[in-house]
Design a protein around this motif. Sequence first.
Motif, PDB file in Angstrom:
ATOM      1  N   ALA A   1       0.829  -1.207   0.000  1.00  0.00           N
ATOM      2  CA  ALA A   1       0.000   0.000   0.000  1.00  0.00           C
ATOM      3  C   ALA A   1       0.860   1.253   0.000  1.00  0.00           C
ATOM      4  O   ALA A   1       1.919   1.286   0.621  1.00  0.00           O
ATOM      5  CB  ALA A   1      -0.908   0.015   1.227  1.00  0.00           C
ATOM      6  N   THR A   2       0.378   2.264  -0.708  1.00  0.00           N
ATOM      7  CA  THR A   2       0.925   3.615  -0.551  1.00  0.00           C
ATOM      8  C   THR A   2      -0.222   4.487  -0.058  1.00  0.00           C
ATOM      9  O   THR A   2      -1.380   4.292  -0.440  1.00  0.00           O
ATOM     10  CB  THR A   2       1.500   4.192  -1.859  1.00  0.00           C
ATOM     11  N   SER A   3       0.117   5.399   0.833  1.00  0.00           N
ATOM     12  CA  SER A   3      -0.905   6.228   1.468  1.00  0.00           C
ATOM     13  C   SER A   3      -0.271   7.498   1.990  1.00  0.00           C
ATOM     14  O   SER A   3       0.926   7.538   2.277  1.00  0.00           O
ATOM     15  CB  SER A   3      -1.539   5.451   2.631  1.00  0.00           C
ATOM     16  N   SER A   4      -1.095   8.526   2.167  1.00  0.00           N
ATOM     17  CA  SER A   4      -0.616   9.757   2.799  1.00  0.00           C
ATOM     18  C   SER A   4      -0.500   9.568   4.310  1.00  0.00           C
ATOM     19  O   SER A   4       0.139  10.360   4.988  1.00  0.00           O
ATOM     20  CB  SER A   4      -1.557  10.913   2.481  1.00  0.00           C
ATOM     21  N   ASP A   5      -1.092   8.510   4.844  1.00  0.00           N
ATOM     22  CA  ASP A   5      -1.037   8.202   6.276  1.00  0.00           C
ATOM     23  C   ASP A   5       0.161   7.285   6.529  1.00  0.00           C
ATOM     24  O   ASP A   5       0.224   6.164   6.014  1.00  0.00           O
ATOM     25  CB  ASP A   5      -2.331   7.507   6.699  1.00  0.00           C
TER      26      ASP A   5
ATOM     27  N   TYR B   1      -0.066   3.479   7.262  1.00  0.00           N
ATOM     28  CA  TYR B   1      -0.414   2.514   6.220  1.00  0.00           C
ATOM     29  C   TYR B   1       0.510   2.565   5.009  1.00  0.00           C
ATOM     30  O   TYR B   1       0.404   1.722   4.133  1.00  0.00           O
ATOM     31  CB  TYR B   1      -1.857   2.746   5.768  1.00  0.00           C
ATOM     32  N   ASN B   2       1.410   3.546   4.969  1.00  0.00           N
ATOM     33  CA  ASN B   2       2.270   3.709   3.801  1.00  0.00           C
ATOM     34  C   ASN B   2       3.341   2.619   3.761  1.00  0.00           C
ATOM     35  O   ASN B   2       3.981   2.320   4.766  1.00  0.00           O
ATOM     36  CB  ASN B   2       2.925   5.090   3.819  1.00  0.00           C
TER      37      ASN B   2
ATOM     38  N   THR C   1      -8.760   5.798   5.259  1.00  0.00           N
ATOM     39  CA  THR C   1      -7.747   6.494   4.475  1.00  0.00           C
ATOM     40  C   THR C   1      -7.600   5.830   3.114  1.00  0.00           C
ATOM     41  O   THR C   1      -7.436   4.604   3.052  1.00  0.00           O
ATOM     42  CB  THR C   1      -6.389   6.427   5.212  1.00  0.00           C
TER      43      THR C   1
ATOM     44  N   SER D   1     -11.998   2.993  -4.903  1.00  0.00           N
ATOM     45  CA  SER D   1     -10.688   2.952  -4.251  1.00  0.00           C
ATOM     46  C   SER D   1     -10.641   1.884  -3.176  1.00  0.00           C
ATOM     47  O   SER D   1     -11.659   1.489  -2.619  1.00  0.00           O
ATOM     48  CB  SER D   1     -10.389   4.297  -3.578  1.00  0.00           C
TER      49      SER D   1
ATOM     50  N   ILE E   1      -5.938   4.242  -0.040  1.00  0.00           N
ATOM     51  CA  ILE E   1      -4.645   3.626  -0.321  1.00  0.00           C
ATOM     52  C   ILE E   1      -4.637   3.168  -1.776  1.00  0.00           C
ATOM     53  O   ILE E   1      -5.694   2.990  -2.381  1.00  0.00           O
ATOM     54  CB  ILE E   1      -4.340   2.419   0.603  1.00  0.00           C
TER      55      ILE E   1
ATOM     56  N   PHE F   1      -9.264   1.215   0.667  1.00  0.00           N
ATOM     57  CA  PHE F   1      -9.114   2.065   1.854  1.00  0.00           C
ATOM     58  C   PHE F   1      -8.545   1.250   2.999  1.00  0.00           C
ATOM     59  O   PHE F   1      -8.830   0.052   3.113  1.00  0.00           O
ATOM     60  CB  PHE F   1     -10.475   2.629   2.301  1.00  0.00           C
TER      61      PHE F   1
END
Length: 176
Positions: free
Chosen positions: A37-41, A44-45, A165, A144, A167, A146
């Motif tokens: 996963a890639t995420s701004s959080d 979870y990134n 969030t 998406s 992802i 999440f």
Amino acid sequence: MFALVKTFAALLLILPVVLGSPALAPRQNTADFYLVATSSDANYNLKPLRISGIDASLITGTPAKFYLDGQNLRVHGTSDPYPPYTWIGFGVAAFGCSVDGPVNIFAGSSSNECARASPFALTSYDQNAQLGARAIWNWDWTGSFFACSGGSVRYSTTSTLSGCTPIKLWTVPAVA
């Protein structure tokens, strides 16, 4: 010139043997890969998709090795030769199926009439090739994946999901 072309063609045919190509299981369309996963959080990134019971998670469980079987996202597991499917467990709503649901991983069929096991697909992302291919479901670019409380992974056909969030899931080759 013709001899050079024949030699080059012969090299192309044996190159996978020399370099080693991954062995594929019956009906397996891709080599094994992990989904990350890639995420701004930051919580979870760059976390691998894991299996916790039948639930997909970014926090608990064992990182899962996936592959595509047609348009089914399969997981190598203990139930081989019939590996588990990855399901989107859309809930049953008053007038049909809901627009979101958990990502579940289990063998067999679902008693949930709204659950869907396909179509999953991998698509290239030309802006950042080092991430691998992006996993999408139902060729839906507005929907998406999440990450929600506790790292549980859900899918929604909408671009937002309350309390979760967004992802993106990317392939990373699984080396034997």
